[in-house]
Design a protein around this motif. Structure first.
Motif, PDB file in Angstrom:
ATOM      1  N   SER A 125       0.952  -1.383   0.009  1.00 31.85           N
ATOM      2  CA  SER A 125       0.139  -0.069  -0.083  1.00 31.85           C
ATOM      3  C   SER A 125       0.720   1.099   0.084  1.00 31.85           C
ATOM      4  O   SER A 125       0.395   2.458  -0.384  1.00 31.85           O
ATOM      5  CB  SER A 125      -0.981   0.087   1.222  1.00 31.85           C
ATOM      6  N   THR A 126       2.138   1.111   0.451  1.00 28.89           N
ATOM      7  CA  THR A 126       2.920   2.215   0.622  1.00 28.89           C
ATOM      8  C   THR A 126       4.228   2.280  -0.202  1.00 28.89           C
ATOM      9  O   THR A 126       5.048   3.319  -0.548  1.00 28.89           O
ATOM     10  CB  THR A 126       3.434   2.446   2.166  1.00 28.89           C
ATOM     11  N   GLY A 127       4.641   1.093  -0.538  1.00 24.19           N
ATOM     12  CA  GLY A 127       5.745   0.782  -1.290  1.00 24.19           C
ATOM     13  C   GLY A 127       7.036   0.730  -0.607  1.00 24.19           C
ATOM     14  O   GLY A 127       8.129   0.993  -1.040  1.00 24.19           O
ATOM     15  N   GLU A 128       6.730   0.637   0.636  1.00 25.24           N
ATOM     16  CA  GLU A 128       7.954   0.968   1.655  1.00 25.24           C
ATOM     17  C   GLU A 128       8.096  -0.739   2.414  1.00 25.24           C
ATOM     18  O   GLU A 128       7.250  -1.429   2.613  1.00 25.24           O
ATOM     19  CB  GLU A 128       7.518   1.832   2.715  1.00 25.24           C
ATOM     20  N   TRP A 129       9.546  -0.807   2.691  1.00 27.43           N
ATOM     21  CA  TRP A 129       9.712  -2.082   3.648  1.00 27.43           C
ATOM     22  C   TRP A 129       9.375  -1.816   4.975  1.00 27.43           C
ATOM     23  O   TRP A 129       9.926  -0.596   5.600  1.00 27.43           O
ATOM     24  CB  TRP A 129      11.192  -2.448   3.565  1.00 27.43           C
ATOM     25  N   ILE A 130       8.722  -2.633   5.888  1.00 24.68           N
ATOM     26  CA  ILE A 130       8.406  -2.367   7.362  1.00 24.68           C
ATOM     27  C   ILE A 130       8.640  -3.645   8.140  1.00 24.68           C
ATOM     28  O   ILE A 130       8.659  -4.834   7.464  1.00 24.68           O
ATOM     29  CB  ILE A 130       6.751  -1.821   7.289  1.00 24.68           C
ATOM     30  N   PHE A 131       8.526  -3.552   9.399  1.00 29.61           N
ATOM     31  CA  PHE A 131       8.397  -4.570  10.206  1.00 29.61           C
ATOM     32  C   PHE A 131       6.944  -4.628  10.504  1.00 29.61           C
ATOM     33  O   PHE A 131       6.335  -3.795  10.988  1.00 29.61           O
ATOM     34  CB  PHE A 131       9.096  -4.062  11.726  1.00 29.61           C
ATOM     35  N   TYR A 132       6.250  -5.756  10.159  1.00 32.11           N
ATOM     36  CA  TYR A 132       4.928  -5.837  10.121  1.00 32.11           C
ATOM     37  C   TYR A 132       4.327  -6.228  11.661  1.00 32.11           C
ATOM     38  O   TYR A 132       4.999  -6.786  12.446  1.00 32.11           O
ATOM     39  CB  TYR A 132       4.535  -7.231   9.468  1.00 32.11           C
ATOM     40  N   SER A 133       3.286  -5.471  11.813  1.00 32.59           N
ATOM     41  CA  SER A 133       2.668  -5.472  13.303  1.00 32.59           C
ATOM     42  C   SER A 133       1.220  -5.544  13.046  1.00 32.59           C
ATOM     43  O   SER A 133       0.520  -4.764  12.683  1.00 32.59           O
ATOM     44  CB  SER A 133       3.045  -4.141  14.092  1.00 32.59           C
ATOM     45  N   LEU A 134       0.754  -6.673  13.677  1.00 33.79           N
ATOM     46  CA  LEU A 134      -0.663  -6.820  13.651  1.00 33.79           C
ATOM     47  C   LEU A 134      -1.508  -5.667  14.198  1.00 33.79           C
ATOM     48  O   LEU A 134      -2.532  -5.290  13.933  1.00 33.79           O
ATOM     49  CB  LEU A 134      -1.076  -8.143  14.350  1.00 33.79           C
ATOM     50  N   LYS A 135      -0.799  -5.183  15.384  1.00 32.04           N
ATOM     51  CA  LYS A 135      -1.568  -4.001  16.217  1.00 32.04           C
ATOM     52  C   LYS A 135      -1.829  -2.892  15.292  1.00 32.04           C
ATOM     53  O   LYS A 135      -2.796  -2.102  15.262  1.00 32.04           O
ATOM     54  CB  LYS A 135      -0.781  -3.780  17.405  1.00 32.04           C
ATOM     55  N   ASN A 136      -0.460  -2.456  14.577  1.00 31.49           N
ATOM     56  CA  ASN A 136      -0.496  -1.441  13.716  1.00 31.49           C
ATOM     57  C   ASN A 136      -1.769  -1.359  12.665  1.00 31.49           C
ATOM     58  O   ASN A 136      -2.452  -0.481  12.335  1.00 31.49           O
ATOM     59  CB  ASN A 136       0.586  -1.340  13.056  1.00 31.49           C
ATOM     60  N   ASP A 137      -1.779  -2.748  12.117  1.00 36.36           N
ATOM     61  CA  ASP A 137      -2.787  -2.991  10.997  1.00 36.36           C
ATOM     62  C   ASP A 137      -4.276  -2.683  11.659  1.00 36.36           C
ATOM     63  O   ASP A 137      -5.226  -2.313  11.071  1.00 36.36           O
ATOM     64  CB  ASP A 137      -2.678  -4.344  10.476  1.00 36.36           C
ATOM     65  N   GLU A 138      -4.442  -3.331  12.948  1.00 32.73           N
ATOM     66  CA  GLU A 138      -5.517  -3.107  13.772  1.00 32.73           C
ATOM     67  C   GLU A 138      -6.066  -1.563  13.805  1.00 32.73           C
ATOM     68  O   GLU A 138      -7.168  -1.314  13.609  1.00 32.73           O
ATOM     69  CB  GLU A 138      -5.575  -3.745  15.122  1.00 32.73           C
ATOM     70  N   LYS A 139      -5.169  -0.852  14.084  1.00 36.33           N
ATOM     71  CA  LYS A 139      -5.465   0.684  13.939  1.00 36.33           C
ATOM     72  C   LYS A 139      -5.675   1.410  12.922  1.00 36.33           C
ATOM     73  O   LYS A 139      -6.507   2.026  12.703  1.00 36.33           O
ATOM     74  CB  LYS A 139      -4.210   1.026  14.792  1.00 36.33           C
ATOM     75  N   ARG A 140      -4.954   0.719  11.743  1.00 40.92           N
ATOM     76  CA  ARG A 140      -5.116   1.334  10.585  1.00 40.92           C
ATOM     77  C   ARG A 140      -6.594   0.809   9.929  1.00 40.92           C
ATOM     78  O   ARG A 140      -7.209   1.866   9.047  1.00 40.92           O
ATOM     79  CB  ARG A 140      -4.019   0.736   9.702  1.00 40.92           C
ATOM     80  N   TYR A 141      -6.946  -0.187  10.139  1.00 35.35           N
ATOM     81  CA  TYR A 141      -8.291  -0.593   9.402  1.00 35.35           C
ATOM     82  C   TYR A 141      -9.463  -0.848  10.076  1.00 35.35           C
ATOM     83  O   TYR A 141     -10.515  -0.996   9.622  1.00 35.35           O
ATOM     84  CB  TYR A 141      -7.914  -2.052   8.693  1.00 35.35           C
ATOM     85  N   LEU A 142      -9.278  -1.113  11.592  1.00 40.05           N
ATOM     86  CA  LEU A 142     -10.494  -1.390  12.348  1.00 40.05           C
ATOM     87  C   LEU A 142     -10.671  -0.103  13.313  1.00 40.05           C
ATOM     88  O   LEU A 142     -11.641  -0.383  14.433  1.00 40.05           O
ATOM     89  CB  LEU A 142     -10.187  -2.782  13.256  1.00 40.05           C
ATOM     90  N   SER A 143     -10.320   1.094  13.155  1.00 35.99           N
ATOM     91  CA  SER A 143     -10.394   1.946  14.043  1.00 35.99           C
ATOM     92  C   SER A 143     -11.646   2.899  13.629  1.00 35.99           C
ATOM     93  O   SER A 143     -11.896   2.788  12.547  1.00 35.99           O
ATOM     94  CB  SER A 143      -9.066   2.932  14.239  1.00 35.99           C
ATOM     95  N   PRO A 144     -12.283   3.685  14.558  1.00 41.34           N
ATOM     96  CA  PRO A 144     -13.270   4.628  14.295  1.00 41.34           C
ATOM     97  C   PRO A 144     -12.781   5.438  13.289  1.00 41.34           C
ATOM     98  O   PRO A 144     -13.798   6.001  12.152  1.00 41.34           O
ATOM     99  CB  PRO A 144     -13.488   5.606  15.711  1.00 41.34           C
ATOM    100  N   ASP A 145     -11.805   5.833  13.020  1.00 39.53           N
ATOM    101  CA  ASP A 145     -11.170   6.788  11.894  1.00 39.53           C
ATOM    102  C   ASP A 145     -11.319   6.230  10.247  1.00 39.53           C
ATOM    103  O   ASP A 145     -11.634   6.555   9.333  1.00 39.53           O
ATOM    104  CB  ASP A 145      -9.600   7.298  12.142  1.00 39.53           C
TER     105      ASP A 145
END
Length: 609
Positions: A125-145
Motif C-alpha cells: 500500500s505504501t511501497g515501503e519496507w516495514i516490520f509488520y505489526s498486527l496491532k498497527n494493522d488493527e489501528k489502520r483498518y479497524l479504528s473509528p477513523d
C-alpha cells in the motif's frame, strides 16, 4: 479554429477509476506499483495471471444474470456472450500485467535483499519496507477513523455517480397494486439495489435451513422469492405496476441463494463477508468501486486475524491444555457443521489454517513439499472454477432452448389424432423427444397408436404409453437409448394426467432451470473458494508474521492454529452427514424454487472444495 480532433478523448488522460484511486483517502489503498524483488515480481506476475482467470470466471457467472435482469431472455443470451468474452479477455490482461510485475521486481531485487535481511517485509500500500505489526494493522483498518473514512468514501462515490448520471429521473407513476412491494417491505419507487437488499435480508431471516420443518417460514420464503422474481425483472415489474397481476413463478437469484447457503451469519466470524455477498448487497445502483472493495478486503483479513488470535489466545497463553482446548472447540463447532454446506465450509477453513501453520513451522524438505502441495491445490481449485464456468454455459444454453420450445405454437392438444375425440377419451399416448423439443400425440385406439408408433422416425427417442388420464399411464413400447427413454418416462411421471405437449415442455423447462441454477451456484461456490482460501491464508499469516511478539510466541500461535483446525475437522467428521453439499444443493433448489434439480453424479465428496 477548432477541429473535430479537439473533442476527441485524450488517450493519455486518467480513467475515472484512476482518478478515484488517486483521490481515495481510504487507509492502506495502494498508490505505488513498485514490486519488491524478482521473486515477488514473479509471484505478483503469476497472481496477476491467476487473478485474470478468476475475474474471467466471475464474468462468466455474472454477465448472463445481469443481462437477463436488464433485458429478459434476449439479455441472458447477450450476457452469456459477454461473459465468455470476459473469461478470455481478463486472463490475457492478467498475463500482460504479470510481465510488467516481473520486470519491476528484477529492478528492485538488491534493495529487497537488504531489507529482508533485517526482518522487514514489503507493504504494497505504501511501497515501503516495514516490520509488520498486527496491532498497527488493527489501528489502520479497524479504528473509528477507518470507519469514518469508509463512510466518506461511499458518500463521495454516490455523489460522483449522481453527478455523472445527470438530472434525476421523473417521479414514478402510481402502481395498480402494492402487494409484492409490501411483501419485500419496500416503496413502490424502490431502486433495483433496494429491492435486492430487502430480498436478501428477508430471505436470510426465514430461510428454511434456519427453520427446519416450519411450513409457515417455508411459505414466507417462497412468497418473498416470488415477489423478488417479479420486481427484479424490469418487464415483469412494469406489467405488475400497470395491471396489478404477476406471473406465477418461483424466483431465486443464484448469487443471493449462494450467499444464504454458504455465507451464513455463523461463518462470518471465520471467513468474513464473502466478496460475492458484498457485490450482491451492493448490486444495481450501489455497486462498490475498486478502492472500496480493496479496503474492505484488507479490513476483512485484519479482522479475521484479530478474531483468530482471540480464538487461540487461551492455548497460546497456557491457560488451557491442548486436549481441553480441542474438546471445547469441537463442541463449539456443532452449529457450524449442522448442514452438509456447513461441514464442507468448516473443512475448508480448517484446511487453510493447517496449510498456513504448517508452512510456517516447516523447514528443509518438508517446507518444499508443503509449497509444492499448496501450488497443486491452488491449481486444482482454479481448474474446478474454470470447469464449472463451462458447465454454466452449457446448462444456460439448454435452459434457453427449453424456454423457446415451451413458447412455440399451440401446445395444448384438445382432441385425439385418430378419432378427433376429446383427449380425455385417449387410451394411448406417444411421447417424442426431438432433442429437447417434446411432443405428445393422443389416440383413442391403441391399435392406431401402435401402428403410428411403428412408423415414427428412428431419429428421435419415443415411448408409447397405454392407459387413461385418470388412471395413469404405463409403458407399452420404447425406442431409443436407455438414458433417453428413461428421461421420457421420468418427465411423464412428473406431468399432470392430461399429459399435453405443453405439460411436457413446462416440465422440461423447469428441469433445465434447476440444472442451470445448480451450475451457477456451484460456479459461484468455486470462485468463492478461491476468495476464502486466499483470505484465510492472509489472515492466518498475519499472526505468524507479527513482529510485535517474539518468534517463540509466533510458533505457539502456529501450533494453536493447527489444534483449532483439527478440532474443526473432528466436528465435521462427527456430524456424519450422508449427503454431499452438491446433493443438498440439488434438494434445496428443487424444494425452494419449484424447479426440478436432479442429484449430481456419484463420486462427489463432502470434502470436495
Amino acid at each position: 479554429m477548432s477541429s473535430a480532433d479537439d473533442d476527441a478523448p485524450n488517450p493519455f488522460a486518467a480513467s475515472p477509476e484512476e482518478v478515484e484511486m488517486e483521490e481515495c483517502k481510504l487507509p492502506g489503498i495502494a498508490r505505488s506499483s513498485k514490486t519488491k524483488h524478482a521473486g515477488a515480481g514473479l509471484s505478483r506476475g503469476v497472481q496477476s495471471v491467476l487473478g485474470g482467470v478468476t475475474g474471467g470466471a466471475a464474468a462468466l457467472i455474472a454477465a448472463p444474470a445481469i443481462g437477463a435482469k436488464e433485458a429478459g431472455a434476449g439479455g441472458f443470451a447477450c450476457g452469456l456472450v459477454a461473459g465468455v468474452i470476459g473469461a478470455v479477455a481478463l486472463p490475457v490482461a492478467g498475463l500482460v500485467g504479470g510481465v510488467v510485475q516481473i520486470g519491476s521486481g528484477i529492478i528492485n531485487t538488491p534493495e529487497a535483499m537488504y531489507a529482508s535481511s533485517q526482518g522487514k517485509e514489503f507493504d504494497n500500500s505504501t511501497g515501503e519496507w516495514i516490520f509488520y505489526s498486527l496491532k498497527n494493522d488493527e489501528k489502520r483498518y479497524l479504528s473509528p477513523d477507518a470507519d469514518a473514512a469508509l463512510r466518506d468514501h461511499i458518500e463521495n462515490r454516490k455523489k460522483r455517480r449522481e453527478a455523472a448520471g445527470g438530472a434525476a429521473a421523473a417521479p414514478k407513476a402510481a402502481v395498480k397494486e402494492t402487494g409484492l412491494y409490501d411483501t419485500l417491505g419496500v416503496a413502490t419507487d424502490a431502486s433495483d439495489a433496494q429491492i435486492k437488499k430487502a430480498y436478501y435480508k428477508k430471505a436470510l431471516k426465514c430461510h428454511p435451513d434456519k427453520h427446519p420443518g416450519d411450513k409457515e417460514k417455508k411459505q414466507e420464503f417462497q412468497a418473498i422469492s416470488a415477489a423478488y422474481a417479479t420486481l427484479s425483472d424490469p418487464q415483469q415489474r412494469a406489467r405488475y405496476d400497470s395491471t396489478g397481476t404477476a406471473e406465477e413463478q418461483a424466483g431465486m437469484d443464484p448469487a443471493v441463494f449462494f450467499s444464504m447457503i454458504f455465507g451464513s451469519e455463523e461463518f462470518e466470524r471465520y471467513v468474513g463477508e464473502l466478496q460475492m455477498a458484498q457485490l450482491v448487497k451492493g448490486a444495481g445502483d450501489d455497486v462498490p468501486d475498486g478502492a472500496e472493495l480493496d479496503f474492505r478486503q484488507r479490513r476483512r483479513a485484519v479482522q479475521l486475524a484479530v478474531t483468530l488470535l482471540e480464538e487461540i489466545a487461551p492455548l497460546v497463553a497456557g491457560e488451557i491444555d491442548k486436549p481441553s482446548f480441542v474438546a471445547a472447540k469441537v463442541a463449539g463447532a456443532e452449529e457450524l457443521v449442522a448442514t452438509p454446506f456447513g461441514a464442507t465450509l468448516t473443512r475448508l477453513i480448517a484446511r487453510s489454517y493447517l496449510a498456513t501453520a504448517n508452512a510456517y513451522l516447516a523447514s528443509g524438505p518438508a517446507a518444499l513439499y508443503q509449497s509444492v502441495a499448496e501450488a497443486a491445490h491452488s491449481a486444482n481449485n482454479y481448474a474446478k472454477a474454470g470447469g464449472t464456468g463451462v458447465a454454466v454455459v452449457s446448462s444456460a444454453q439448454a435452459a434457453d432452448k427449453a424456454a423457446r420450445a415451451a413458447e412455440e405454437g399451440d401446445l395444448v392438444e384438445t382432441e385425439t389424432v385418430d378419432a378427433k375425440e376429446p383427449i380425455d377419451k385417449a387410451t394411448a399416448i406417444i411421447v417424442i423427444d426431438e432433442r429437447g423439443f417434446w411432443s405428445a400425440q393422443h389416440y383413442s385406439s391403441r391399435d392406431a397408436a401402435s401402428k403410428a408408433f411403428g412408423s415414427l422416425s428412428y431419429q428421435y427417442a419415443s415411448v408409447l404409453f397405454y392407459g387413461a388420464g385418470d388412471q395413469g399411464w404405463t409403458v407399452s413400447r420404447r425406442y431409443g437409448t436407455p438414458s433417453s427413454v428413461a428421461k421420457i418416462e421420468e418427465r411423464v411421471a412428473m406431468c399432470p394426467p392430461s399429459l399435453t405437449t405443453k405439460d411436457l415442455r413446462d416440465v422440461a423447462l423447469n428441469a433445465r432451470k434447476g440444472i442451470a441454477m445448480e451450475s451457477m451456484v456451484e460456479a459461484a461456490w468455486r470462485v468463492s473458494v478461491l476468495d476464502m482460501e486466499s483470505t484465510l491464508k492472509d489472515a492466518t499469516s498475519k499472526l505468524l508474521r507479527d513482529t510485535g511478539v517474539d518468534e517463540e510466541t509466533r510458533k505457539k500461535r502456529a501450533r494453536a492454529v493447527k489444534s483449532l483446525a483439527k478440532a474443526f475437522i473432528k466436528a465435521a467428521d462427527d456430524a456424519g452427514h450422508e449427503q454431499t453439499w452438491q446433493e443438498a444443493l440439488a434438494a434445496q433448489i428443487g424444494a425452494q424454487t419449484g424447479t426440478y434439480a436432479p442429484q449430481p453424479p456419484g463420486g462427489a465428496s463432502s470434502e470436495d472444495v
